[in-house]
Design a protein around this motif. Sequence first.
Motif, PDB file in Angstrom:
ATOM      1  N   HIS A 191       0.826  -1.108  -0.133  1.00  0.00           N
ATOM      2  CA  HIS A 191      -0.149   0.333  -0.354  1.00  0.00           C
ATOM      3  C   HIS A 191       0.793   1.429   0.003  1.00  0.00           C
ATOM      4  O   HIS A 191       0.499   2.395  -0.824  1.00  0.00           O
ATOM      5  N   TYR A 232      -3.252   1.911  -8.509  1.00  0.00           N
ATOM      6  CA  TYR A 232      -4.335   1.811  -7.475  1.00  0.00           C
ATOM      7  C   TYR A 232      -4.734   0.846  -7.831  1.00  0.00           C
ATOM      8  O   TYR A 232      -4.874  -0.628  -6.511  1.00  0.00           O
ATOM      9  N   GLU A 233      -5.578   0.301  -9.434  1.00  0.00           N
ATOM     10  CA  GLU A 233      -5.758  -1.093  -9.790  1.00  0.00           C
ATOM     11  C   GLU A 233      -4.736  -1.927  -9.315  1.00  0.00           C
ATOM     12  O   GLU A 233      -5.935  -3.158  -8.566  1.00  0.00           O
ATOM     13  N   VAL A 274      -2.816  -2.171  -7.262  1.00  0.00           N
ATOM     14  CA  VAL A 274      -2.032  -2.441  -5.480  1.00  0.00           C
ATOM     15  C   VAL A 274      -3.359  -3.192  -5.172  1.00  0.00           C
ATOM     16  O   VAL A 274      -3.762  -4.023  -3.953  1.00  0.00           O
ATOM     17  N   ASN A 275      -5.108  -2.780  -5.590  1.00  0.00           N
ATOM     18  CA  ASN A 275      -6.267  -2.625  -4.810  1.00  0.00           C
ATOM     19  C   ASN A 275      -6.244  -4.413  -5.532  1.00  0.00           C
ATOM     20  O   ASN A 275      -6.825  -5.490  -4.642  1.00  0.00           O
ATOM     21  N   SER A 310      -3.715  -6.697  -3.415  1.00  0.00           N
ATOM     22  CA  SER A 310      -3.835  -5.632  -1.908  1.00  0.00           C
ATOM     23  C   SER A 310      -5.030  -7.799  -0.918  1.00  0.00           C
ATOM     24  O   SER A 310      -4.592  -7.676   0.024  1.00  0.00           O
ATOM     25  N   LEU A 311      -6.291  -7.450  -2.111  1.00  0.00           N
ATOM     26  CA  LEU A 311      -6.913  -8.696  -1.924  1.00  0.00           C
ATOM     27  C   LEU A 311      -6.558  -9.673  -1.454  1.00  0.00           C
ATOM     28  O   LEU A 311      -6.435 -10.651  -0.533  1.00  0.00           O
ATOM     29  N   LEU A 345      -2.879 -10.746  -0.778  1.00  0.00           N
ATOM     30  CA  LEU A 345      -2.394 -11.072   1.168  1.00  0.00           C
ATOM     31  C   LEU A 345      -3.662 -10.497   1.684  1.00  0.00           C
ATOM     32  O   LEU A 345      -3.141 -11.921   2.531  1.00  0.00           O
ATOM     33  N   GLN A 397      -4.901   9.667   3.482  1.00  0.00           N
ATOM     34  CA  GLN A 397      -4.196   7.985   3.352  1.00  0.00           C
ATOM     35  C   GLN A 397      -2.734   8.151   4.353  1.00  0.00           C
ATOM     36  O   GLN A 397      -2.161   7.744   4.484  1.00  0.00           O
ATOM     37  N   LYS A 412     -11.888   3.991  -6.460  1.00  0.00           N
ATOM     38  CA  LYS A 412     -10.586   3.542  -6.369  1.00  0.00           C
ATOM     39  C   LYS A 412      -9.910   3.631  -4.861  1.00  0.00           C
ATOM     40  O   LYS A 412      -9.597   3.197  -4.623  1.00  0.00           O
ATOM     41  N   GLN A 413      -9.610   5.247  -5.237  1.00  0.00           N
ATOM     42  CA  GLN A 413      -8.842   5.638  -3.953  1.00  0.00           C
ATOM     43  C   GLN A 413      -9.618   5.325  -2.915  1.00  0.00           C
ATOM     44  O   GLN A 413      -8.324   4.581  -2.037  1.00  0.00           O
ATOM     45  N   GLN A 459     -11.296   2.631  -2.141  1.00  0.00           N
ATOM     46  CA  GLN A 459     -11.299   0.754  -1.642  1.00  0.00           C
ATOM     47  C   GLN A 459      -9.710   1.583  -1.635  1.00  0.00           C
ATOM     48  O   GLN A 459      -9.723   0.246  -1.062  1.00  0.00           O
ATOM     49  N   ASN A 460      -8.607   1.147  -1.904  1.00  0.00           N
ATOM     50  CA  ASN A 460      -7.137   1.449  -1.564  1.00  0.00           C
ATOM     51  C   ASN A 460      -6.880   1.847  -0.056  1.00  0.00           C
ATOM     52  O   ASN A 460      -6.688   1.411   0.178  1.00  0.00           O
ATOM     53  N   LEU A 483      -8.640  -0.924   1.842  1.00  0.00           N
ATOM     54  CA  LEU A 483      -7.537  -2.312   2.037  1.00  0.00           C
ATOM     55  C   LEU A 483      -6.411  -1.633   3.057  1.00  0.00           C
ATOM     56  O   LEU A 483      -6.169  -2.466   3.937  1.00  0.00           O
ATOM     57  N   GLN A 484      -5.932  -0.510   2.812  1.00  0.00           N
ATOM     58  CA  GLN A 484      -4.779   0.159   3.193  1.00  0.00           C
ATOM     59  C   GLN A 484      -5.453  -0.338   4.957  1.00  0.00           C
ATOM     60  O   GLN A 484      -4.476  -0.645   5.623  1.00  0.00           O
ATOM     61  N   HIS A 489      -5.082  -4.222   5.842  1.00  0.00           N
ATOM     62  CA  HIS A 489      -3.428  -4.638   6.574  1.00  0.00           C
ATOM     63  C   HIS A 489      -3.403  -2.990   7.767  1.00  0.00           C
ATOM     64  O   HIS A 489      -2.315  -4.261   7.950  1.00  0.00           O
ATOM     65  N   GLN A 490      -3.666  -2.278   7.701  1.00  0.00           N
ATOM     66  CA  GLN A 490      -2.835  -2.231   8.856  1.00  0.00           C
ATOM     67  C   GLN A 490      -3.638  -1.649  10.222  1.00  0.00           C
ATOM     68  O   GLN A 490      -3.999  -0.013  10.322  1.00  0.00           O
TER      69      GLN A 490
END
Lengths: 539, 391
Positions: free
Chosen positions: A427, A439-440, A442-443, A446-447, A449, B234, B337-338, B340-341, B344-345, B348-349
């Motif tokens: 991330h 971003y695409e 990574v998303n 990320s899922l 992982l 973020q 997308k942002q 979502q990112n 997801l971040q 993970h954190q």
Amino acid sequence: MPSTVQAESTNTTTTRMVHPLLQQFQQLFFVSKLVGILPQDLEKFRSKNVLEKSRNGAFYMVFTLIIYIILYNLLIYSFGEEDRTLKASQSTLTFVIGLFLTYIGLIMMATDQLTALRNQGQLGDLYDRILAVDERLFREQCVVDNSHISGRIKIMLIMTFFFEISILIATYIKLVDYTQWMSVLWVVSAVPTFINTLDKIWFAVSLYALKERFEAINTTLEELVATHEKFKAWLSGGDPYMDDSHSLDSSQPPPQYDSNLEYLYKELGGLDMGSLKGSGRNKVAPVAHSMNSFGESVQTGQKPQMNPMTVNMAHESELSNATKVEEKLNNLCQVHDEVCEIGKAMNELWSYPILSLMAYGFLIFTAQLYFLYCATQAQSIPSLFRSAKNPIITVIALSYTSGKCIYLIYLSWKTSLASKRTGISLHKCGVVADDNLLYEIVNHLSLKLLNHSVDFSACGFFTLDMETLYGVSGGITSYLIILIQFNLAAQQAKDAIQTFNSFNDTAGLMGAATEMGNESSTTTILYDLMTTTMMTPID
Amino acid sequence: MAGQLGRVLHYHLRFYQLLGFHGLPLPGDAHPLRTQRCLQIWSFCLMIFLGTLAVFCVCSEDEFIHIGDTFGSFNDVLKYTVGGIAVVSIYVETLISHRHLARFWRLHGLLSDLLPSSTSTSSSWWRELRQHWRYLSWFHGLTASELALLAFFSLGQGTIRRHLVLFWTTFQPFVWLTHIRNIQFVLHVELLRQQLKQLAHELNLLAEYSKFANRRASFEGFENYLRRQLRQKQLIYDKIYDMYTSFQAAFRYSMLTVLLMIGVRISVDCYFMYYTIYNNINDIDYLFILPALLEIPAFIYTSRGCMEMLPRIAYKLHSITPGPTSSSYPTLSLQVKQIQNFSLQMMHQPVVIHALGITILDGYLLTRLACSLSTYAIYAIQFMPKLRRNV
């Protein structure tokens, strides 16, 4: 295309550059082979660093197992004679616990050896897979250093020898009657724990190697981030630390806690609350449409366009090229998956030995402390657990057993954490690069992982993480207290019976004395005393 | 250390420095390196002194520990041992992990610099008091109650036996130090919570703004603006997470030993409370247990409050309504997308405060501790009549 060509060319050098992990296991393998922990072929290992099935090795291992079992039974038999004579003086509870735990060390050792026999083909595959992972990592310019692993193995071996020998010698000198020749058999008592520890060193070191692979992946990702940050700082012409604060400072100062919508109004062109409340809807619209309402819009448009231009001039950061970095991230995630799979396979191979070790650790820890209590109360304890008679030997033995269990749990937990850190690093890459395509990717990764993390467990009964320690330590304390309470109660009952018996004897004597017509005041006093003692409740 | 600390934090950190718990110079200090070295030497000296004191009390022939029955003296030895371990671990940690602590305060300074400076007319004192009221009430409430109890004890207790004097003068420092360390954890967790709260607040505003813009007055470039704002959030979240990892790294072992010390102390003192009442002994020193009962809940309550911010942030994040899909990205808009990112971040954190991974400091731990403490109290009380015969 060029990248595949490059991969092909590096592939040939890879085999030369990547050293197999098993190279570091030389001494451990020799010792393990000697005492009969691994059946694999010695010559093949020495020449090619591979673990291959060997029929002779398997026979040798079964032979050693049978010898150990016979010797251990002989040990129990020869030292058990003391127990039989002491049975009357021992409390029943102590006797039963001793009986129950006599064979647990042997069971643990047999589990280790039989599992190793069962796994002899799969163990080699596991290290082959690790080698394949190392090669793939090498192709991604991510070198894993195996050289210090043999040092770790040496330290572990030295510690094992130190603990085993110090416990054995101290017990032998202080607590075993070494005038009899049978006392030499006491050496056998150290065999099960020694074999178990050697087997666990294999697991621990392999697990550590996996952790290193996870960390190597994380470091590679974080290096990407660091290079990109430096690259961006270089672009903007400042020092690398400027970018950090600049990116955060570029936002407009966030509002205060209590001013709920003030921020919104500020954004909408410096209107204050009162004026907006009074205004109609149509008055807001023109303000919101104006570009000046958010001061950053001019910068916003420029930034993404700036990057590609400058990137072409100075190719310093991989992250600025999304298509190129996509492949790298994909590869790293695939390697991560593979390492997770190896971890699961490894856990599967050692699941029964770990379960037996944890059971052994729990039971022996409780029993040893209980026997230590018994010894302080001058009660006799089973002869196989005689090390509990000395507090210092007990401390060494307990730290050895608990150290083994806790280290495995700690390492599993750390490996699991390292595998989870990859997502965080990924991330960081995405946010720092700030690219739509990235971003695409990574998303998506990320899922992937999130759904694929590695957790170690003992046969699925409990997970090997630090939370298990909380439960285990609570369990040990509770059982210890309960056992001691039982022991106290049993001891009191025994005292009461003894007092009653001696009272009966005295009464008999007294009766005889009365018959002889030689009644004296002392016996009356004694009689009174006994009666009052017996009548007093134990409260 | 970047940024200026407020006066409240400044004075409290000075206090921790004085006790040897905070081995870092403060922003205004003249010779940072020299101060740091002095503080480390001070921590080291305190560690040696208190460690020796604990060993001396356990080994001494004098009446430091309960003399009467074996179980009572075992309990007192246990208290001294755990107290000694806790205090030594605190100082060792202060000496070893000062880098992580420095990182925590640097990040705190960096994030606080982003906060708006006081625009309101109220003085900075008042603002700081309002900002840190939770921590201040825990700190001063608990300290005051300890002092009040001490005064009450010294007045209320008639003749003080030699054992009590010796025991309390040597053992009470251990208790106070562990309690203050516990409050130091509370301070750090509270600062973390404030940052998370601020982030949640900003996301809330962004959500409202996005709703407003979509319904009434969208404008060209809004999409990009929202995305950039999200990215900044973020980055801020990443910094807060770094702050959290630095906190966990700076207070690793001591968190466990301090919790253990307070737990053991409560359990043992409950036993002695029952013992004194059961045997009609005229001592009221068991009253000292009262502030200890609040220590663990103080920490757990704060850490739970911190961890509860995370779902709030996620909720606020997902209530941001992205604008209509722009023609250049027909599949998924940039903001989605942002978001979502970011989401997801956060998965993970996660900010999960734990003591060396052994236990997570949430409400469930409090339940478990209460259960186990009462169970052990019952066990201990069961021992009492049985042990009286062994005297």
